[in-house]
Write a protein that holds these residues in place. Structure first.
Motif, short mmCIF file in Angstrom:
data_model
loop_
_atom_site.label_atom_id
_atom_site.label_comp_id
_atom_site.label_asym_id
_atom_site.label_seq_id
_atom_site.Cartn_x
_atom_site.Cartn_y
_atom_site.Cartn_z
N THR A 38 0.84 -1.22 0.00
CA THR A 38 0.00 0.00 0.00
C THR A 38 0.86 1.26 0.00
N HIS A 39 0.18 2.41 0.01
CA HIS A 39 0.92 3.68 0.04
C HIS A 39 1.08 4.19 1.48
N ARG A 75 -11.90 4.15 -2.18
CA ARG A 75 -10.55 4.68 -1.95
C ARG A 75 -9.45 3.62 -2.06
N GLU A 123 -6.43 4.41 -4.37
CA GLU A 123 -5.45 5.37 -3.83
C GLU A 123 -4.32 4.65 -3.12
N GLU A 124 -4.66 3.56 -2.48
CA GLU A 124 -3.65 2.82 -1.72
C GLU A 124 -2.95 1.76 -2.55
N ARG A 171 -1.91 3.21 -6.53
CA ARG A 171 -0.87 4.23 -6.36
C ARG A 171 0.46 3.59 -5.94
#
Ligand SMILES: [Zn+2]
Length: 327
Positions: free
Chosen positions: A217-218, A230, A233-234, A237
């Motif tokens: 993940t981020h 969302r 995004e994790e 990304r």
């Protein structure tokens, strides 16, 4: 005799070797986090680690997770005595302490990097809790986390981490700051010594030397606890940051926290959709490797008992037996 003493006793008299032979066709995936310093509750110190790596080099077929996944994707059986060493998060101690030892013994590994951590946008919130508890003197009996009181009890770190895992994602990132205010301690915006990440340059060096870099993940949330909208995004990304810094290649993924409650079908699908070739959990329950997006791992550490139990297959057999069958 208590079960752990039995395992220890049996191991000393050849039990580990027997278990290793009996479970040779079940690849073991070992999980590490930290390698030195006081930043971890369970650091695998360099000399202890070297002994473990020597043992793996002598008795096992060590490979990266990507190499193991290639066997699974091709429908082929991996070689007997396959072992995969995995390391979570991307702390710099891997580069400083673990990698020289792995290189000396020609043992590969897979390192899972939380890309926002490597980008130095944040440091890991469980580390922030560790740092705050270590720095901030006497602890009160209770604190407020995300607006609700929490009794700290005998294991404050665990109580706080469990609570933060359960709050919404915005609150998760704010919670350590609020905790710091209550403890009268300013949380540094950058990871202090002992909690710092590897750099992208160091990751490039690692990758060139046979260490596989996977995604984590981020910002290291529990993915099942955030709104599905969302997830990209994790997960996407993270994939994009790895590809743009290190180049496009097949990469596996590791779910933060990695317990059954941290992975939903939507999370699993998002990881696959982002192009990750497989994914690992952070527990072992005796299951075989049936789903490449939910591969089980055995915790390893500087504790020799835990290391031999995990690597020999004794732990897997024990869990399997408790599930009701050794078939
Ligand atoms: Zn992690």
């Amino acid at each position: 005799m208590i079960p752990s003493a039995w395992v220890d006793f049996a191991g000393r008299w050849g039990g580990y070797a027997l278990a290793r032979q009996y479970t040779r066709n079940h690849p073991r995936i070992l999980m590490y986090h930290r390698f030195t310093g006081d930043a971890s509750a369970d650091p695998a110190m360099a000399d202890v680690f070297e002994k473990q790596v020597r043992h793996l080099a002598k008795h096992f077929n060590a490979m990266t997770l990507g190499e193991l996944l290639a066997y699974f994707h091709a429908g082929e059986r991996p070689p007997p005595h396959t072992v995969v060493m995995t390391v979570d998060d991307g702390h710099r101690d891997f580069f400083e302490f673990a990698w020289p030892i792995l290189r000396r013994h020609n043992v590969p590994a897979t390192l899972f990097a939380a890309t926002g951590f490597i980008d130095r946008e944040l440091w890991l919130w469980p580390d922030q809790v560790t740092w705050l508890l270590g720095q901030c003197g006497t602890l009160p009996e209770r604190v407020q986390i995300a607006g609700a009181p929490l009794e700290l009890g005998d294991t404050p770190w665990q109580a706080i981490v469990d609570r933060i895992l359960a709050v919404s994602d915005d609150n998760r990132l704010r919670a350590p700051l609020e905790l710091g205010e209550q403890l009268g301690c300013d949380l540094p915006s950058e990871a202090p010594e002992g909690y710092a990440p590897v750099t992208w340059d160091e990751l490039r060096v690692l990758e060139a030397s046979g260490i596989e870099i996977g995604g984590h993940t981020h910002t290291h949330p529990s993915l099942a606890r955030m709104p599905e909208i969302r997830l990209p995004e994790e997960i996407h990304r993270c994939r994009e940051r790895l590809d743009s810094e290190l180049g496009m290649r097949p990469r596996p993924f590791c779910y933060p926290n990695g317990q059954p409650g941290d992975v939903t079908p939507a999370v699993r699908a998002a990881v696959k959709d982002a192009g990750f070739t497989g994914a690992v959990m952070a527990y072992a329950d005796g299951a075989r490797h049936e789903d490449v997006y939910q591969l089980r791992r055995h915790s390893s550490s500087s504790n020799p008992f835990q290391f031999y139990k995990a690597s020999s297959g004794v732990e897997w057999l024990g869990r399997r037996w408790r599930r009701g069958g050794l078939s």
